[in-house]
Motif scaffolding. Structure first.
Motif, PDB file in Angstrom:
ATOM      1  N   ASP A  67     -25.189  66.425   0.270  1.00 12.28           N
ATOM      2  CA  ASP A  67     -23.955  66.958   0.850  1.00 12.28           C
ATOM      3  C   ASP A  67     -22.770  66.047   0.520  1.00 12.28           C
ATOM      4  N   LEU A  68     -22.954  64.743   0.687  1.00 13.27           N
ATOM      5  CA  LEU A  68     -21.871  63.796   0.405  1.00 13.27           C
ATOM      6  C   LEU A  68     -21.522  63.787  -1.076  1.00 13.27           C
ATOM      7  N   TRP A 120     -18.770  61.944  10.122  1.00  9.74           N
ATOM      8  CA  TRP A 120     -18.259  61.091   9.050  1.00  9.74           C
ATOM      9  C   TRP A 120     -16.744  61.031   9.174  1.00  9.74           C
ATOM     10  N   PRO A 136     -23.318  67.814   8.089  1.00  6.06           N
ATOM     11  CA  PRO A 136     -23.637  66.598   8.850  1.00  6.06           C
ATOM     12  C   PRO A 136     -23.226  66.687  10.321  1.00  6.06           C
ATOM     13  N   THR A 138     -14.317  66.259  14.674  1.00  7.15           N
ATOM     14  CA  THR A 138     -14.963  64.989  14.324  1.00  7.15           C
ATOM     15  C   THR A 138     -15.134  64.104  15.544  1.00  7.15           C
ATOM     16  N   GLU A 142     -33.843  64.949   6.145  1.00  7.97           N
ATOM     17  CA  GLU A 142     -32.474  64.941   6.654  1.00  7.97           C
ATOM     18  C   GLU A 142     -31.589  64.013   5.825  1.00  7.97           C
ATOM     19  N   LEU A 143     -32.104  62.846   5.449  1.00  4.72           N
ATOM     20  CA  LEU A 143     -31.342  61.902   4.638  1.00  4.72           C
ATOM     21  C   LEU A 143     -31.050  62.472   3.267  1.00  4.72           C
ATOM     22  N   TYR A 170     -23.986  63.932  12.788  1.00  2.00           N
ATOM     23  CA  TYR A 170     -23.343  62.823  12.090  1.00  2.00           C
ATOM     24  C   TYR A 170     -21.846  63.146  11.943  1.00  2.00           C
ATOM     25  N   LEU A 189     -28.215  64.969   3.642  1.00  2.00           N
ATOM     26  CA  LEU A 189     -26.937  64.288   3.838  1.00  2.00           C
ATOM     27  C   LEU A 189     -26.431  63.661   2.543  1.00  2.00           C
ATOM     28  N   THR A 190     -27.332  63.102   1.760  1.00  2.00           N
ATOM     29  CA  THR A 190     -26.930  62.473   0.504  1.00  2.00           C
ATOM     30  C   THR A 190     -26.389  63.506  -0.478  1.00  2.00           C
ATOM     31  N   LEU A 213     -25.900  68.163  12.203  1.00  2.00           N
ATOM     32  CA  LEU A 213     -27.029  67.255  12.362  1.00  2.00           C
ATOM     33  C   LEU A 213     -26.694  66.064  13.265  1.00  2.00           C
TER      34      LEU A 213
END
Length: 343
Positions: free
Chosen positions: A10-11, A51, A44, A82, A3-4, A49, A7-8, A47
């Protein structure tokens, strides 16, 4: 852990797409870029999150790219989603996203496609053609400044993210604890990258030469590059320190991208009323000095604006040497002891 990683990545893609807004793009391309960012933002959110900072960035983009009705509708929807996706503090997340979006829209207006000359208001006692030319020149200069700052900010951070992601991918099966540590460092880098983007939006981004040197040493060491750092200078005025730190960031980024280096020396020395930065690495590819490279050109312009000189050239033995000299009257009578650090 997977998952991390998602996310990384994706960012990183979101930030890379953000860079495209600072080029000459057609309306369709801008709309496609915005749509891609919105889709990446949904990952995210799915999931769990929220942001708020990134969501605010995209909400601000919507106001800049889309016409008012569609822009404000997209802005509002992004802020609401959001907030709803933030389980603990939906109100705070929504307010943070809205505030960031409005700031992005306000500061990003100079980057919007310019109006036709006929729509440009006349300046007093200035022919319309001259007024339009001045507007276009000012907008182009502002676009170049922001693009240069974003390149300096995100080029270094994204290089670090790429490097550590590759390392985590290689060791995730055999060394899960070390891989988890790399992912934690990736999250820390992305946090600092977002903070840098916010500071750029505020048009104020001081950089610490000592912190940048430590970060550079860690990144090079992670790539199995033997690095030696020597700092020997008086306290520096903040503008001078920021320029030197930016030059160092770009030099290290280029080492990681464009060389097969096994060793690197970073030195900052005080010589009278001037401070000298030298970055020398081996393993440089045999090609002409990258004078036309955006990064090198950006740093040369920064150093020149600070009243200094800059060079980036190949040397004998497969070495590449980046050198900058900037006038730097001492900021105080106290002299820092030499800082000799080697990996």
């Amino acid at each position: 852990m997977a998952e991390l990683v998602v996310l990384t990545i994706d960012l990183a893609l979101l930030l890379l797409l953000q860079l495209t807004y600072f080029r000459e793009l057609g309306t369709t391309t801008r709309h496609v870029t915005l749509a891609a960012q919105i889709l990446l933002l949904l990952a995210p959110l799915a999931l769990g999150y929220a942001w708020a900072g990134v969501a605010g960035l995209i909400a601000g983009n919507a106001l800049l790219v889309l016409r008012p009705p569609a822009g404000w509708a997209t802005f509002t929807l992004t802020v609401l989603v959001t907030g709803l996706a933030s389980g603990t503090s939906p109100g705070e997340a929504a307010v943070a996203a809205a505030a960031t979006g409005l700031l992005v829209a306000l500061l990003g207006r100079p980057l919007r496609p310019t109006q036709d000359p006929a729509d440009t208001p006349d300046l007093p006692d200035v022919p319309p053609a001259v007024a339009a030319s001045k507007v276009h020149t000012a907008v182009a200069a502002e676009r170049m400044r922001v693009a240069r700052d974003l390149h300096d900010l995100l080029g270094y951070s994204l290089s670090a993210i790429k490097l550590k992601s590759e390392l985590a991918h290689r060791i995730v099966d055999d060394q899960p604890a070390d891989a988890k540590q790399q992912l934690s460092e990736i999250l820390s880098i992305t946090h600092h990258a977002l903070a840098d983007v916010r500071s750029l939006a505020r048009a104020y981004r001081p950089l610490s030469l000592a912190d940048t040197s430590d970060s550079a040493k860690a990144m090079l060491a992670a790539s199995n590059i033997d690095v030696r750092v020597e700092l020997d200078h008086d306290p520096l005025p903040e503008p001078v320190e920021s320029v030197l730190a930016a030059v160092l960031c770009e030099a290290v980024t280029n080492i990681l991208r464009h060389s097969d280096a096994s060793s690197c020396t970073i030195g900052v020395r005080q010589r009278g009323s001037a401070v000298l930065l030298d970055v020398i690495n081996d393993g440089a590819h045999a090609r002409p000095a990258s004078a036309d490279c955006n990064g090198v050109r950006n740093q040369a312009e920064r150093v020149k604006a600070a009243g200094g000189t800059f060079s980036a050239r190949h040397a004998d033995g497969g070495l590449f040497h980046v050198h900058a000299t900037i006038p730097a009257p001492s900021a105080g009578a106290h002299h820092n002891p030499p800082d000799h650090r080697a990996s």
